[in-house]
Design a protein around this motif. Sequence first.
Motif, PDB file in Angstrom:
ATOM      1  N   VAL A   6     -73.233 -37.046  45.359  1.00 56.38           N
ATOM      2  CA  VAL A   6     -72.832 -36.778  44.024  1.00 56.38           C
ATOM      3  C   VAL A   6     -73.206 -38.033  43.243  1.00 56.38           C
ATOM      4  O   VAL A   6     -72.606 -39.159  43.128  1.00 56.38           O
ATOM      5  N   THR A   7     -74.150 -37.915  42.002  1.00 56.86           N
ATOM      6  CA  THR A   7     -74.367 -38.878  41.089  1.00 56.86           C
ATOM      7  C   THR A   7     -73.250 -39.343  40.221  1.00 56.86           C
ATOM      8  O   THR A   7     -72.532 -38.394  40.003  1.00 56.86           O
ATOM      9  N   GLY A   8     -73.442 -40.576  39.759  1.00 58.99           N
ATOM     10  CA  GLY A   8     -72.244 -41.150  39.106  1.00 58.99           C
ATOM     11  C   GLY A   8     -70.928 -40.541  39.441  1.00 58.99           C
ATOM     12  O   GLY A   8     -69.958 -40.210  38.807  1.00 58.99           O
ATOM     13  N   SER A   9     -70.776 -41.200  40.648  1.00 63.25           N
ATOM     14  CA  SER A   9     -69.327 -40.946  41.402  1.00 63.25           C
ATOM     15  C   SER A   9     -68.352 -42.039  41.592  1.00 63.25           C
ATOM     16  O   SER A   9     -67.731 -42.207  42.463  1.00 63.25           O
ATOM     17  N   THR A  10     -68.507 -43.133  40.756  1.00 67.22           N
ATOM     18  CA  THR A  10     -67.629 -44.369  40.677  1.00 67.22           C
ATOM     19  C   THR A  10     -66.392 -44.098  40.131  1.00 67.22           C
ATOM     20  O   THR A  10     -65.311 -44.918  40.283  1.00 67.22           O
ATOM     21  N   HIS A  99     -75.682 -33.212  40.426  1.00 67.45           N
ATOM     22  CA  HIS A  99     -76.089 -34.038  39.146  1.00 67.45           C
ATOM     23  C   HIS A  99     -74.869 -34.379  38.175  1.00 67.45           C
ATOM     24  O   HIS A  99     -74.842 -33.447  37.446  1.00 67.45           O
ATOM     25  N   ASN A 100     -73.919 -35.202  38.525  1.00 59.25           N
ATOM     26  CA  ASN A 100     -72.815 -35.401  37.819  1.00 59.25           C
ATOM     27  C   ASN A 100     -72.974 -36.389  36.838  1.00 59.25           C
ATOM     28  O   ASN A 100     -72.342 -36.443  35.805  1.00 59.25           O
ATOM     29  N   ALA A 101     -73.702 -37.419  36.911  1.00 55.61           N
ATOM     30  CA  ALA A 101     -73.905 -38.340  36.046  1.00 55.61           C
ATOM     31  C   ALA A 101     -74.160 -38.164  34.606  1.00 55.61           C
ATOM     32  O   ALA A 101     -75.152 -37.163  34.580  1.00 55.61           O
ATOM     33  N   MET A 134     -86.966 -36.029  45.183  1.00 57.06           N
ATOM     34  CA  MET A 134     -86.017 -35.664  46.544  1.00 57.06           C
ATOM     35  C   MET A 134     -86.543 -34.667  47.164  1.00 57.06           C
ATOM     36  O   MET A 134     -86.911 -33.649  46.770  1.00 57.06           O
ATOM     37  N   PRO A 135     -86.242 -34.762  48.586  1.00 55.35           N
ATOM     38  CA  PRO A 135     -86.474 -33.354  49.419  1.00 55.35           C
ATOM     39  C   PRO A 135     -85.559 -32.592  48.831  1.00 55.35           C
ATOM     40  O   PRO A 135     -84.614 -32.556  48.348  1.00 55.35           O
ATOM     41  N   ARG A 136     -85.974 -31.243  49.081  1.00 62.10           N
ATOM     42  CA  ARG A 136     -85.310 -30.035  48.320  1.00 62.10           C
ATOM     43  C   ARG A 136     -83.985 -29.983  49.099  1.00 62.10           C
ATOM     44  O   ARG A 136     -84.179 -29.522  50.267  1.00 62.10           O
ATOM     45  N   PRO A 137     -83.082 -29.759  48.646  1.00 58.09           N
ATOM     46  CA  PRO A 137     -81.703 -29.478  49.159  1.00 58.09           C
ATOM     47  C   PRO A 137     -81.425 -28.059  49.350  1.00 58.09           C
ATOM     48  O   PRO A 137     -82.320 -27.324  48.568  1.00 58.09           O
ATOM     49  N   GLN A 138     -80.590 -27.668  49.931  1.00 62.43           N
ATOM     50  CA  GLN A 138     -80.023 -26.000  50.194  1.00 62.43           C
ATOM     51  C   GLN A 138     -79.617 -25.898  48.849  1.00 62.43           C
ATOM     52  O   GLN A 138     -79.617 -24.579  48.308  1.00 62.43           O
ATOM     53  N   ARG A 139     -78.540 -26.663  48.192  1.00 61.96           N
ATOM     54  CA  ARG A 139     -77.925 -26.250  46.853  1.00 61.96           C
ATOM     55  C   ARG A 139     -78.092 -27.521  45.949  1.00 61.96           C
ATOM     56  O   ARG A 139     -78.020 -28.737  46.184  1.00 61.96           O
ATOM     57  N   ILE A 140     -78.426 -26.967  44.628  1.00 66.33           N
ATOM     58  CA  ILE A 140     -78.305 -28.222  43.563  1.00 66.33           C
ATOM     59  C   ILE A 140     -77.205 -27.647  42.361  1.00 66.33           C
ATOM     60  O   ILE A 140     -77.124 -26.338  42.276  1.00 66.33           O
ATOM     61  N   ILE A 141     -76.565 -28.763  42.120  1.00 67.28           N
ATOM     62  CA  ILE A 141     -75.507 -28.341  40.908  1.00 67.28           C
ATOM     63  C   ILE A 141     -75.773 -29.225  39.819  1.00 67.28           C
ATOM     64  O   ILE A 141     -75.637 -30.504  40.244  1.00 67.28           O
ATOM     65  N   TYR A 142     -75.929 -28.844  38.673  1.00 62.11           N
ATOM     66  CA  TYR A 142     -76.042 -29.557  37.590  1.00 62.11           C
ATOM     67  C   TYR A 142     -74.964 -29.545  36.528  1.00 62.11           C
ATOM     68  O   TYR A 142     -74.532 -28.477  35.965  1.00 62.11           O
ATOM     69  N   LEU A 143     -74.189 -30.627  36.138  1.00 61.74           N
ATOM     70  CA  LEU A 143     -73.037 -30.397  35.211  1.00 61.74           C
ATOM     71  C   LEU A 143     -73.523 -30.499  33.950  1.00 61.74           C
ATOM     72  O   LEU A 143     -74.408 -31.216  33.422  1.00 61.74           O
TER      73      LEU A 143
END
Length: 273
Positions: A6-10, A99-101, A134-143
């Motif tokens: 999870v990017t931007g997860s602080t 991709h949350n950031a 990045m290596p391709r994941p099974q799922r990608i989510i863009y906020l």
Amino acid sequence: MARILVTGSTDGIGLETARTLQQRGHDVVFHARSEQRATALTDTQAAHNDATARNDKPSAHNDATARSDKPEVLIGDLADLQQTRELGRTAGAFDVVIHNAGIGGQDERRVTGDGIERTFQVNVLAPYVLTALMPRPQRIIYLTSGLESVGVADLDDLQYERKPWNGMQAYSDSKLHDVALAFAVARLWPEVRSNAVDPGWIRTKLGGPNATDDLPEGAETQVWLAAEDGDALVTGRYFKRREDLRPNPAAHDLHFQDGLLAACAELSGVTLR
């Protein structure tokens, strides 16, 4: 159990998303833009785990959470192309990437050290670079945001170099770009489930105190798409509260999708194949 970044997860929605997935037993990797924010996250996570262990009913899972080591945190400033590229090359493989950031509307046009307009670089170019490297994941989510509906698909001036600066319009444009990126990835990588999510107007530093919704609502749909089967096993969709919505029509425009990918490739030196 899935391995999830999870990017931007602080803080904010990203932190809520990461914690919820972690509490459901997934192997979650956090992301911070600096060593200082990573250290602060470690401290807050320790306090959170202690509180969870005290307040919840005893269970093997709670005991494990309370005893867990420091959270795994990747560090990279997404407003810096070199750091973003390095993060993409070294992050490793994940089952899911969220991709949350992102940053909100800026009061004046600012460029990064790379000479790129900051909103575009953080909100659009960074997730593009990470996706490509990045290596391709099974799922990608863009906020994204509901403001994608008023975003403008202007391939001739993505960075407001010629037209007058409007911070909220630049933000809205970037959120349209994120939906277009999600749809382009879904089209080009049919083996990957790629979707966009509007988390709603959430009370965070970005959303502000007058926002209408609480943090759990802001994380709910990402968690569902990241970790569940059934109706979550879709691609090329735009969701809010698990409801499949119609995005700005420009997001479906293949000319715009391809033009956006080409612009990101030229700016970053990284090609999404």
